[in-house]
Scaffold this motif. Structure first.
Motif, PDB file in Angstrom:
ATOM      1  N   ASP A 152      25.902  20.496  38.245  1.00 60.04           N
ATOM      2  CA  ASP A 152      25.425  21.301  37.120  1.00 60.04           C
ATOM      3  C   ASP A 152      26.204  22.594  36.965  1.00 60.04           C
ATOM      4  N   LEU A 153      26.589  23.225  38.069  1.00 66.45           N
ATOM      5  CA  LEU A 153      27.317  24.486  38.007  1.00 66.45           C
ATOM      6  C   LEU A 153      28.370  24.540  39.108  1.00 66.45           C
ATOM      7  N   VAL A 154      29.503  25.118  38.777  1.00 62.89           N
ATOM      8  CA  VAL A 154      30.530  25.449  39.763  1.00 62.89           C
ATOM      9  C   VAL A 154      30.602  26.963  39.829  1.00 62.89           C
ATOM     10  N   VAL A 155      30.478  27.514  41.026  1.00 62.89           N
ATOM     11  CA  VAL A 155      30.380  28.961  41.198  1.00 62.89           C
ATOM     12  C   VAL A 155      31.525  29.443  42.082  1.00 62.89           C
ATOM     13  N   GLY A 156      32.126  30.548  41.684  1.00 60.28           N
ATOM     14  CA  GLY A 156      33.179  31.162  42.475  1.00 60.28           C
ATOM     15  C   GLY A 156      33.303  32.625  42.131  1.00 60.28           C
ATOM     16  N   ALA A 157      34.281  33.283  42.742  1.00 64.48           N
ATOM     17  CA  ALA A 157      34.530  34.688  42.415  1.00 64.48           C
ATOM     18  C   ALA A 157      34.893  34.801  40.938  1.00 64.48           C
ATOM     19  N   ARG A 158      34.549  35.927  40.339  1.00 63.96           N
ATOM     20  CA  ARG A 158      34.747  36.088  38.903  1.00 63.96           C
ATOM     21  C   ARG A 158      36.224  36.035  38.556  1.00 63.96           C
ATOM     22  N   SER A 159      36.555  35.107  37.673  1.00 66.23           N
ATOM     23  CA  SER A 159      37.926  34.951  37.174  1.00 66.23           C
ATOM     24  C   SER A 159      37.798  34.347  35.784  1.00 66.23           C
ATOM     25  N   GLY A 160      38.505  33.265  35.520  1.00 66.73           N
ATOM     26  CA  GLY A 160      38.346  32.543  34.268  1.00 66.73           C
ATOM     27  C   GLY A 160      37.725  31.188  34.527  1.00 66.73           C
ATOM     28  N   ALA A 161      37.012  30.646  33.522  1.00 69.08           N
ATOM     29  CA  ALA A 161      36.336  29.364  33.695  1.00 69.08           C
ATOM     30  C   ALA A 161      37.334  28.253  34.004  1.00 69.08           C
ATOM     31  N   VAL A 162      38.455  28.216  33.275  1.00 66.86           N
ATOM     32  CA  VAL A 162      39.452  27.176  33.501  1.00 66.86           C
ATOM     33  C   VAL A 162      40.091  27.339  34.874  1.00 66.86           C
ATOM     34  N   GLN A 163      40.403  28.566  35.250  1.00 64.08           N
ATOM     35  CA  GLN A 163      41.020  28.800  36.556  1.00 64.08           C
ATOM     36  C   GLN A 163      40.080  28.382  37.677  1.00 64.08           C
ATOM     37  N   GLY A 213      25.424  37.660  36.414  1.00 68.23           N
ATOM     38  CA  GLY A 213      25.005  39.051  36.566  1.00 68.23           C
ATOM     39  C   GLY A 213      24.582  39.391  37.984  1.00 68.23           C
ATOM     40  N   TYR A 214      25.014  38.584  38.945  1.00 70.02           N
ATOM     41  CA  TYR A 214      24.617  38.755  40.345  1.00 70.02           C
ATOM     42  C   TYR A 214      25.050  40.131  40.862  1.00 70.02           C
ATOM     43  N   ARG A 215      24.128  40.826  41.484  1.00 72.14           N
ATOM     44  CA  ARG A 215      24.407  42.196  41.905  1.00 72.14           C
ATOM     45  C   ARG A 215      25.138  42.273  43.245  1.00 72.14           C
ATOM     46  N   GLY A 216      25.075  41.228  44.039  1.00 71.59           N
ATOM     47  CA  GLY A 216      25.713  41.279  45.347  1.00 71.59           C
ATOM     48  C   GLY A 216      27.225  41.369  45.274  1.00 71.59           C
ATOM     49  N   GLU A 217      27.821  40.671  44.315  1.00 73.75           N
ATOM     50  CA  GLU A 217      29.270  40.690  44.108  1.00 73.75           C
ATOM     51  C   GLU A 217      29.547  40.035  42.758  1.00 73.75           C
ATOM     52  N   PRO A 218      30.712  40.278  42.183  1.00 69.64           N
ATOM     53  CA  PRO A 218      31.017  39.666  40.878  1.00 69.64           C
ATOM     54  C   PRO A 218      31.305  38.173  41.022  1.00 69.64           C
ATOM     55  N   LEU A 219      30.438  37.346  40.452  1.00 64.51           N
ATOM     56  CA  LEU A 219      30.577  35.898  40.520  1.00 64.51           C
ATOM     57  C   LEU A 219      30.632  35.312  39.115  1.00 64.51           C
ATOM     58  N   LEU A 220      31.106  34.080  39.057  1.00 60.50           N
ATOM     59  CA  LEU A 220      31.171  33.353  37.787  1.00 60.50           C
ATOM     60  C   LEU A 220      30.614  31.959  38.005  1.00 60.50           C
ATOM     61  N   ALA A 221      29.710  31.549  37.126  1.00 64.19           N
ATOM     62  CA  ALA A 221      29.157  30.191  37.154  1.00 64.19           C
ATOM     63  C   ALA A 221      29.541  29.490  35.859  1.00 64.19           C
ATOM     64  N   ALA A 225      34.436  28.487  46.777  1.00 65.19           N
ATOM     65  CA  ALA A 225      33.537  28.203  45.656  1.00 65.19           C
ATOM     66  C   ALA A 225      32.373  27.372  46.171  1.00 65.19           C
ATOM     67  N   MET A 226      31.456  27.047  45.277  1.00 62.40           N
ATOM     68  CA  MET A 226      30.322  26.196  45.637  1.00 62.40           C
ATOM     69  C   MET A 226      29.934  25.335  44.442  1.00 62.40           C
ATOM     70  N   LEU A 227      29.416  24.142  44.757  1.00 55.83           N
ATOM     71  CA  LEU A 227      28.890  23.236  43.743  1.00 55.83           C
ATOM     72  C   LEU A 227      27.373  23.267  43.809  1.00 55.83           C
ATOM     73  N   ILE A 228      26.736  23.296  42.649  1.00 60.81           N
ATOM     74  CA  ILE A 228      25.282  23.418  42.606  1.00 60.81           C
ATOM     75  C   ILE A 228      24.698  22.287  41.773  1.00 60.81           C
ATOM     76  N   VAL A 276      26.719  22.786  47.778  1.00 60.45           N
ATOM     77  CA  VAL A 276      27.793  22.358  48.673  1.00 60.45           C
ATOM     78  C   VAL A 276      28.880  23.425  48.666  1.00 60.45           C
ATOM     79  N   PRO A 277      29.245  23.965  49.840  1.00 57.77           N
ATOM     80  CA  PRO A 277      30.315  24.975  49.897  1.00 57.77           C
ATOM     81  C   PRO A 277      31.693  24.336  49.875  1.00 57.77           C
ATOM     82  N   LEU A 278      32.661  25.050  49.338  1.00 60.52           N
ATOM     83  CA  LEU A 278      34.048  24.596  49.290  1.00 60.52           C
ATOM     84  C   LEU A 278      34.944  25.704  49.813  1.00 60.52           C
ATOM     85  N   SER A 279      35.837  25.356  50.728  1.00 55.69           N
ATOM     86  CA  SER A 279      36.787  26.330  51.254  1.00 55.69           C
ATOM     87  C   SER A 279      38.181  25.723  51.206  1.00 55.69           C
ATOM     88  N   LEU A 280      39.070  26.340  50.427  1.00 57.80           N
ATOM     89  CA  LEU A 280      40.423  25.830  50.231  1.00 57.80           C
ATOM     90  C   LEU A 280      41.444  26.861  50.685  1.00 57.80           C
TER      91      LEU A 280
END
Length: 418
Positions: free
Chosen positions: A55-66, A261-269, A241-244, A100-104
């Motif tokens: 349903d969602l892919v979450v990572g550090a704030r960047s661009g959706a395509v990236q 809008g997560y306050r802990g750190e800038p994230l993008l879903a 990143a993580m898969l949700i 599910v966590p992802l580490s690359l």
């Protein structure tokens, strides 16, 4: 009308050799145009379904395509990582069913290495929500165990029980973690997705191989043997990143706003389907160019049919004059030539569709290895539209020799020419 159709069939059969050349050209052109459309639509569906069920892919704030490129397709690199605390906080959110966590970042002989959890093999879906299956072995259960994608195993000749070492970074000749080898315990069945080109290891293994590393290089004078890494805390500090997966799809927009809008750190879903559609739009120019070239090939084939019919009129002057003398009017002559061209066009389209079906049966398994799933199915609505367009264009092209035959007079056909 029946007599005109019969005359057109007999006339076409009498000149089957010359019309056969035009027929082959139309068949090949139609097959090419339909193949481009089928590959475009099916490739887009396969592309979009690389991570069905997420349903969602979450990572550090960047661009959706990236984010989708590096998290799902393992292409490029992340601009930043997300903290493990953020993963735990989102994984326990009331709306989240699984995470599910992802580490690359590491590689093996040019293939990406993915650190994740065992839930990855249970939760990840591809295509029409198909689950990952093993062609050999089982999922990893220990720190230094690895599961290979089908293409990794095939190209490098690995089998369960073999030992491999990972390299730091994606460079083929990058520094290796040679002191901490992994045992291959499983090989995944082909999926036609980036999973096939990935080496999967436990998330703790990514931490373990970097215990005695800093700044991308081994720490001088420090070497921690593989058998001693379990004495350390192997919980990662960061992940890529993580898969949700959600309990209810209705919560997707609410959770997406919460993460963005997560306050802990800038994230993008991002929602995979929306992001992949955006990514596909970047390929629109190439897609349109291929379609235009295919349409041009069809136009050339139909132009060849028109030229063949026109060139044959000079040889058929006496035939047409005799038909006129037997009572056929200009209207019947016009219809006969037009129907003749339309029949050749229709047969060419039919043969083109048959060539496409044969190509899918023959080359389908090969293309599936590259992530393109071509299904042997009836034409879709857009493909029927192309068929109608080809037939309409063929009809218009056939009007030219029909009109020219209309102009040939009875006297012109019967008068000997010097």
């Amino acid at each position: 009308m029946r007599a005109v159709l019969l005359l057109a069939l007999k006339s076409a059969w009498a000149r089957r050799l010359t019309l056969g050349i035009a027929l082959v050209a139309i068949a090949l052109a139609s097959a090419l145009l339909l193949a481009v459309e089928r590959v475009r639509s099916d490739a887009r569906a396969s592309f979009t379904q690389s991570v069905s069920g997420v349903d969602l892919v979450v990572g550090a704030r960047s661009g959706a395509v990236q984010l989708m490129l590096y998290a799902v397709f393992h292409s490029g690199s992340a601009t930043n990582n997300m903290r493990w605390e953020s993963f735990e906080a989102l994984a326990t959110h009331p709306a989240v069913d699984w995470a599910v966590p992802l580490s690359l970042g590491d590689g093996h002989r040019g293939f990406p290495v993915l650190g994740t959890s065992a839930a990855y093999f249970d939760r990840l879906r591809y295509g029409d929500r198909q689950a990952l299956t093993f062609s050999a072995g089982k999922p990893f259960a220990e720190v230094f165990e690895a599961v290979l994608g089908s293409e990794v195993a095939a190209q490098l000749g690995y089998r369960p029980g073999d030992h491999i070492t990972l390299s730091h970074g994606m460079a083929e000749l990058g520094p290796e973690h040679a002191d901490k080898p992994f045992t291959v315990v499983g090989i995944l069945a082909p999926t036609g997705t980036p999973v096939d080109r990935t080496v999967h290891v436990d998330l703790a293994a990514i931490t373990a191989i970097h215990l005695d590393w800093a700044g991308g290089a081994p720490l001088p004078g420090l070497a921690i043997p593989a058998e001693q890494v379990r004495k350390f805390d192997l919980q990662p500090q960061e992940i890529t990143a993580m898969l949700i997966g959600l309990k209810s799809r209705g919560d997707v927009f609410r959770l997406q706003r919460h993460i963005n809008g997560y306050r802990g750190e800038p994230l993008l879903a991002v929602m995979p389907g929306v992001a992949l559609d955006e990514l596909w739009q970047t390929l629109a120019t190439v897609e349109q160019t291929l379609f235009a070239l295919s349409a041009l090939v069809v136009a050339v084939g139909l132009a060849g049919l028109t030229a063949t019919l026109l060139a044959g009129l000079n040889e058929r002057r006496r035939e047409l004059a005799i038909l006129r003398a037997l009572g056929a009017g200009p209207r019947e002559i016009f219809m006969m030539l037009t129907v003749e061209g339309l029949l050749v066009t229709a047969l060419g389209v039919f043969l083109g569709a048959a060539l496409l079906a044969a190509g899918i049966v023959t080359l389908g398994p090969l293309l599936r290895e590259y992530g393109v799933h071509l299904a042997l199915r009836p034409p879709a609505a857009n493909e029927w539209g192309l068929v109608v367009s080809i037939l309409t264009t063929g009809l218009l092209a056939s009007l030219v020799p029909g009109w020219r035959a209309w102009q040939i007079s009875l006297a012109d056909g019967l008068t000997p020419r010097n």
